[in-house]
Design an enzyme around this catalytic site. Structure first.
Site, PDB file in Angstrom:
ATOM      1  CE  LYS A  23       0.489   3.375   4.879  1.00 56.01           C
ATOM      2  NZ  LYS A  23       0.328   3.458   6.291  1.00 56.01           N
ATOM      3  N   GLY A  74       2.541   2.016  10.573  1.00 57.84           N
ATOM      4  CA  GLY A  74       3.455   3.136  10.374  1.00 57.84           C
ATOM      5  C   GLY A  74       4.263   3.510  11.599  1.00 57.84           C
ATOM      6  CG  HIS A 133      -5.721   1.692   5.352  1.00 56.43           C
ATOM      7  ND1 HIS A 133      -5.279   2.583   6.294  1.00 56.43           N
ATOM      8  CD2 HIS A 133      -4.679   0.869   5.066  1.00 56.43           C
ATOM      9  CE1 HIS A 133      -3.999   2.315   6.567  1.00 56.43           C
ATOM     10  NE2 HIS A 133      -3.616   1.284   5.833  1.00 56.43           N
ATOM     11  CD  GLU A 168      -2.677   5.312   7.005  1.00 58.21           C
ATOM     12  OE1 GLU A 168      -2.655   5.403   5.772  1.00 58.21           O
ATOM     13  OE2 GLU A 168      -1.720   4.846   7.663  1.00 58.21           O
ATOM     14  CB  SER A 204       5.398  -2.013  11.727  1.00 57.40           C
ATOM     15  OG  SER A 204       4.978  -0.684  11.998  1.00 57.40           O
ATOM     16  CG  ASN A 211      -1.686   1.252   1.421  1.00 54.37           C
ATOM     17  OD1 ASN A 211      -1.842   2.036   0.485  1.00 54.37           O
ATOM     18  ND2 ASN A 211      -2.194   1.467   2.624  1.00 54.37           N
ATOM     19  CD  GLU A 221      -3.428  -2.774   7.412  1.00 55.29           C
ATOM     20  OE1 GLU A 221      -2.335  -3.008   6.896  1.00 55.29           O
ATOM     21  OE2 GLU A 221      -4.056  -1.716   7.220  1.00 55.29           O
TER      22      GLU A 221
HETATM   23  C1  PEP Z   1      -0.645  -0.052   5.815  1.00 54.20           C
HETATM   24  O1  PEP Z   1      -0.571   0.999   5.221  1.00 54.20           O
HETATM   25  O2  PEP Z   1      -1.621  -0.773   5.652  1.00 54.20           O
HETATM   26  C2  PEP Z   1       0.451  -0.438   6.709  1.00 54.20           C
HETATM   27  C3  PEP Z   1       0.349  -1.569   7.333  1.00 54.20           C
HETATM   28  O3  PEP Z   1       1.507   0.430   6.845  1.00 54.20           O
HETATM   29  P1  PEP Z   1       2.955   0.113   7.503  1.00 54.20           P
HETATM   30  O4  PEP Z   1       3.433  -1.203   6.918  1.00 54.20           O
HETATM   31  O5  PEP Z   1       3.811   1.252   7.105  1.00 54.20           O
HETATM   32  O6  PEP Z   1       2.752  -0.011   8.964  1.00 54.20           O
END
Ligand code: PEP
Length: 251
Positions: free
Chosen positions: A15, A175, A99, A101, A214, A13, A169
């Site tokens: 973003k 992040g 997601h 975010e 992460s 992803n 998640e």
């Molecule tokens: C994500 O954007 O779904 C995500 C898991 O980001 P990151 O791997 O940077 O934590």
């Protein structure tokens, strides 16, 4: 090319990252996939602005391109929105929905996510529906109920193993560079699978459940070998194709 639900998923992803020059990363990835037998479904979710360029590079390769979100209807007076029909028309096969975010910045409800998922299914797209608790719920020990509630409301009856993937998640792991503990991931994925098995929608045939938060080239092998973890949704570490390739190789 078709999604194979019997194989794990490695999804990147991007973003709100990437400019037209970033297509070099996709060229490297396509090249790698062309030279290596694929035991996974590999997907990149670029920002909307790069979907078309990336689809052109990925055409006839083993790389899927997807969209990070979409609207719940196909067309109309919805300024600034992108519809599932438009995404399909561009050559995408997958859409991320719910997601954290997006849930948080747009105050998006699970009911709306279910409507979006139904719309993607009608357009022959596979939706990756994200769920995951916030730090407060985890601290209070309420994470299993939190995720059950999201699953209950976010998955439409049109879902099946071909058109749906669930991404767990935990919000506090996204992040932050701090992935969830392996045991906690295992407990949650077991819980999600049993919830999906019990739900009439999947009739004891649950879809792939992937972990995000992460994931990087150092921890992916351990995470991907946990029971009931059928892949990873990778944010930051997917921007660099060399690191992303190491994650693909760790499966
Ligand atoms: C994500 O954007 O779904 C995500 C898991 O980001 P990151 O791997 O940077 O934590």
């Amino acid at each position: 090319m078709q999604y194979h639900p019997d194989k794990p998923i490695i999804a990147g992803n991007w973003k709100m990252n990437g400019l037209r020059g970033s297509k070099i990363e996709i060229e490297k990835l396509v090249n790698f996939l062309g030279n290596n037998n694929q035991n996974s479904n590999v997907i990149i979710f670029p920002p909307y602005t790069l979907i078309s360029d990336f689809v052109n590079i990925a055409v006839s390769s083993d790389l899927f391109i997807g969209s990070q979100d979409c609207h719940q209807v196909n067309r109309g007076a919805y300024t600034g929105s992108i519809s599932p029909e438009m995404i399909k028309d561009l050559g995408c096969n997958f859409v991320i929905l719910g997601h954290s975010e997006v849930r948080n910045t747009k105050d998006e409800s699970s009911i709306l996510i279910s409507k979006k998922a139904e719309a993607t299914h009608k357009n022959n797209l596979t939706s990756i529906i994200c769920v995951g608790e916030d730090a407060k719920s985890r601290m209070q020990g309420k994470q299993l109920d939190y995720v059950s509630n999201q699953l209950l409301k976010s998955i439409p009856t049109s879902a099946n193993i071909n058109n749906t993937v669930i991404a767990y998640e935990p919000i506090w792991a996204i992040g932050t560079g701090k992935s969830a503990h392996l045991e906690d991931i295992e407990i949650m994925h077991k819980h999600i699978i049993s919830f999906l098995n019990d739900s009439k929608i999947f009739d004891n045939n649950p879809p792939n459940v992937i972990y995000g938060g992460s994931v990087n080239a150092d921890n992916s092998r351990d995470i991907l070998s946990i029971d009931n973890v059928n892949g990873a949704l990778v944010g930051g570490a997917s921007l660099d194709s060399d690191e992303f390739i190491k994650i693909i190789q760790s499966i």
